[in-house]
Design a protein around this motif. Sequence first.
Motif, PDB file in Angstrom:
ATOM      1  N   VAL A 239      48.405  -6.193  45.894  1.00 43.72           N
ATOM      2  CA  VAL A 239      49.395  -6.485  46.278  1.00 43.72           C
ATOM      3  C   VAL A 239      50.183  -5.344  47.225  1.00 43.72           C
ATOM      4  O   VAL A 239      50.252  -4.128  46.783  1.00 43.72           O
ATOM      5  N   CYS A 240      50.641  -5.847  48.389  1.00 44.15           N
ATOM      6  CA  CYS A 240      51.564  -4.929  49.139  1.00 44.15           C
ATOM      7  C   CYS A 240      52.846  -5.850  49.827  1.00 44.15           C
ATOM      8  O   CYS A 240      52.921  -6.959  49.277  1.00 44.15           O
ATOM      9  N   LEU A 241      53.382  -5.403  50.709  1.00 50.60           N
ATOM     10  CA  LEU A 241      54.524  -6.155  51.214  1.00 50.60           C
ATOM     11  C   LEU A 241      54.187  -7.492  51.974  1.00 50.60           C
ATOM     12  O   LEU A 241      54.682  -8.685  51.792  1.00 50.60           O
TER      13      LEU A 241
ATOM     14  N   ALA B 242      56.898 -13.370  52.205  1.00 46.91           N
ATOM     15  CA  ALA B 242      56.280 -14.325  52.889  1.00 46.91           C
ATOM     16  C   ALA B 242      56.187 -14.105  54.334  1.00 46.91           C
ATOM     17  O   ALA B 242      55.821 -15.406  55.107  1.00 46.91           O
ATOM     18  N   TYR B 243      56.688 -12.985  55.057  1.00 49.21           N
ATOM     19  CA  TYR B 243      56.950 -12.896  56.227  1.00 49.21           C
ATOM     20  C   TYR B 243      55.736 -13.310  57.441  1.00 49.21           C
ATOM     21  O   TYR B 243      55.723 -13.723  58.275  1.00 49.21           O
ATOM     22  N   HIS B 244      54.559 -13.026  56.457  1.00 48.37           N
ATOM     23  CA  HIS B 244      53.242 -13.176  57.560  1.00 48.37           C
ATOM     24  C   HIS B 244      52.421 -14.116  57.030  1.00 48.37           C
ATOM     25  O   HIS B 244      51.165 -14.115  57.208  1.00 48.37           O
TER      26      HIS B 244
ATOM     27  N   PRO C  17      50.927   4.714  51.759  1.00 47.45           N
ATOM     28  CA  PRO C  17      52.230   4.642  52.658  1.00 47.45           C
ATOM     29  C   PRO C  17      51.954   3.486  53.565  1.00 47.45           C
ATOM     30  O   PRO C  17      50.721   3.120  53.924  1.00 47.45           O
ATOM     31  N   ASP C  18      52.974   2.728  53.831  1.00 46.12           N
ATOM     32  CA  ASP C  18      52.992   1.542  54.691  1.00 46.12           C
ATOM     33  C   ASP C  18      52.744   2.318  56.212  1.00 46.12           C
ATOM     34  O   ASP C  18      53.467   2.984  56.669  1.00 46.12           O
ATOM     35  N   PRO C  19      51.585   1.698  56.694  1.00 45.85           N
ATOM     36  CA  PRO C  19      51.488   2.236  58.061  1.00 45.85           C
ATOM     37  C   PRO C  19      51.748   1.319  59.189  1.00 45.85           C
ATOM     38  O   PRO C  19      51.556   1.586  60.385  1.00 45.85           O
ATOM     39  N   TYR C  20      52.905   0.289  58.926  1.00 48.81           N
ATOM     40  CA  TYR C  20      52.989  -0.775  59.791  1.00 48.81           C
ATOM     41  C   TYR C  20      53.800  -0.225  61.090  1.00 48.81           C
ATOM     42  O   TYR C  20      53.460  -0.604  62.408  1.00 48.81           O
ATOM     43  N   TYR C  21      54.488   0.741  60.737  1.00 52.80           N
ATOM     44  CA  TYR C  21      55.538   1.171  61.785  1.00 52.80           C
ATOM     45  C   TYR C  21      54.945   2.231  62.503  1.00 52.80           C
ATOM     46  O   TYR C  21      55.485   3.269  63.213  1.00 52.80           O
TER      47      TYR C  21
END
Length: 156
Positions: free
Chosen positions: A6-8, A43-45, A123-127
């Motif tokens: 599970v992640c964001l 549920a953004y993506h 760590p969140d890599p998105y940005y």
Amino acid sequence: MRVLFVCLGNICRSPAAEGIFRQKIKHAGLDHLISCDSAGTSAYHEGEPADGRMRDHAKGRGYNLTSLARHLTPKDLDHFDLILTMDESNYNNTLRLDPEGIYHKKVKKIVSYCKIHDVGEVPDPYYGGTDGFELVIDILEDSCDELIKELETKIK
Ligand code: 4NP
């Protein structure tokens, strides 16, 4: 044995964890005993494939990411035997789906399995830049290796 990552957004870290873990359980000859999936606390993506940057970095390390994003549901807490979150926020948001605390014991932070990396989260890599995606894979390989060692002793 059913394992859920599970992640964001369910487009970077947890699809990578799913792809890495799936390959490693196959390599360990445990794929007939263990299944896995991934989901996001948002549920953004929903319905999207994994982020192209995450797929490219994973491919460079030998992993094929094929999952489509889906939203974590309370049913998942019942269905899966082990639910592994990427960071503190995912952990708390997952526990919040089970206010009675019936399934809390199944929910763990994946980094608790790490042996090489002394980190508190994936760590969140998105940005971020390319280094972030490689670090995600490094941490996930470390934790999946140790998790599989533990599962092998329990289920073989
Ligand atoms: P993930 O990364 O939780 O590892 O899938 C993210 C994906 C999307 C967003 C944040 C993190 N977002 O803000 O859209």
